[in-house]
Design an enzyme around this catalytic site. Structure first.
Site, PDB file in Angstrom:
ATOM      1  N   GLY A  22       7.254   4.183  10.114  1.00  0.00           N
ATOM      2  CA  GLY A  22       8.379   4.227   9.181  1.00  0.00           C
ATOM      3  C   GLY A  22       9.169   2.941   9.302  1.00  0.00           C
ATOM      4  O   GLY A  22      10.380   2.940   9.527  1.00  0.00           O
ATOM      5  N   HIS A  23       8.453   1.816   9.219  1.00  0.00           N
ATOM      6  CA  HIS A  23       9.076   0.493   9.291  1.00  0.00           C
ATOM      7  C   HIS A  23       8.036  -0.535   8.865  1.00  0.00           C
ATOM      8  O   HIS A  23       6.880  -0.192   8.622  1.00  0.00           O
ATOM      9  CB  HIS A  23       9.575   0.203  10.710  1.00  0.00           C
ATOM     10  CG  HIS A  23       8.536   0.377  11.769  1.00  0.00           C
ATOM     11  ND1 HIS A  23       7.487  -0.486  11.940  1.00  0.00           N
ATOM     12  CD2 HIS A  23       8.356   1.356  12.696  1.00  0.00           C
ATOM     13  CE1 HIS A  23       6.733  -0.070  12.929  1.00  0.00           C
ATOM     14  NE2 HIS A  23       7.229   1.057  13.401  1.00  0.00           N
ATOM     15  N   SER A  24       8.454  -1.793   8.777  1.00  0.00           N
ATOM     16  CA  SER A  24       7.473  -2.861   8.583  1.00  0.00           C
ATOM     17  C   SER A  24       7.752  -3.932   9.637  1.00  0.00           C
ATOM     18  O   SER A  24       8.738  -3.838  10.387  1.00  0.00           O
ATOM     19  CB  SER A  24       7.544  -3.425   7.163  1.00  0.00           C
ATOM     20  OG  SER A  24       8.530  -4.407   7.059  1.00  0.00           O
TER      21      SER A  24
END
Ligand code: TYD
Length: 134
Positions: free
Chosen positions: A49-51
């Site tokens: 849930g991130h980059s």
């Protein structure tokens, strides 16, 4: 737009048990600096849930299965990984999370850098804004 890619790995079939391997640059387009793995995920568990700003990674289902959901700012795609002889290459600048882990799933992640929290983009709006100006 950056794209993720499924990559087949060598599979040495043997009656004693099969063997696969991955080498930097031969199979994946970066030098491996770190490996980590996710396991014992409870039912309904979601990881990621991130980059990443610069980090590239390669994700393999060593055991069991799960789905990797990726978004390059233009398109969202889902990849179900369920065998240890292939994996998903994820370049930097891709929003991703992993879900629908089967019982006993083991998710191995090979990364192009050591752990650096500053490289994470944790806010979806920040991610969308960063994509706009690329
Ligand atoms: P995080 O990357 O937030 O996990 P996920 O993206 O799967 O939700 O990491 C969770 C915790 O583990 C966080 O406290 C940082 C720590 N961590 C390390 O110390 N080293 C690592 O290589 C990784 C991936 C995480």
């Amino acid at each position: 737009m950056k794209e993720c890619k499924l990559i087949d790995l060598p599979k040495i079939v043997d009656h004693r048990g099969n063997l696969s391997f991955v080498e930097s640059h031969s199979h994946i387009p970066f030098k491996i600096a770190r490996s980590y793995w996710i396991y014992d995920v409870p039912d309904g568990g979601i990881r990621g849930g991130h980059s990443y700003r610069t980090l590239e990674e390669f994700v393999i289902a060593l055991s069991g299965s799960f789905e990797v959901i990726v978004n390059n700012g233009d398109r969202k795609q889902e990849y179900r990984l369920n065998r240890p002889h292939y994996g998903l290459y994820i370049p930097s600048g891709i929003w991703r999370h992993i879900e629908n882990f089967s019982t006993n799933a083991v998710c191995l992640i090979l990364a192009s850098d050591i752990y650096r929290r500053k490289d994470y983009v944790l806010d979806l709006d920040d991610f969308k804004n960063s994509i706009k100006y690329k």
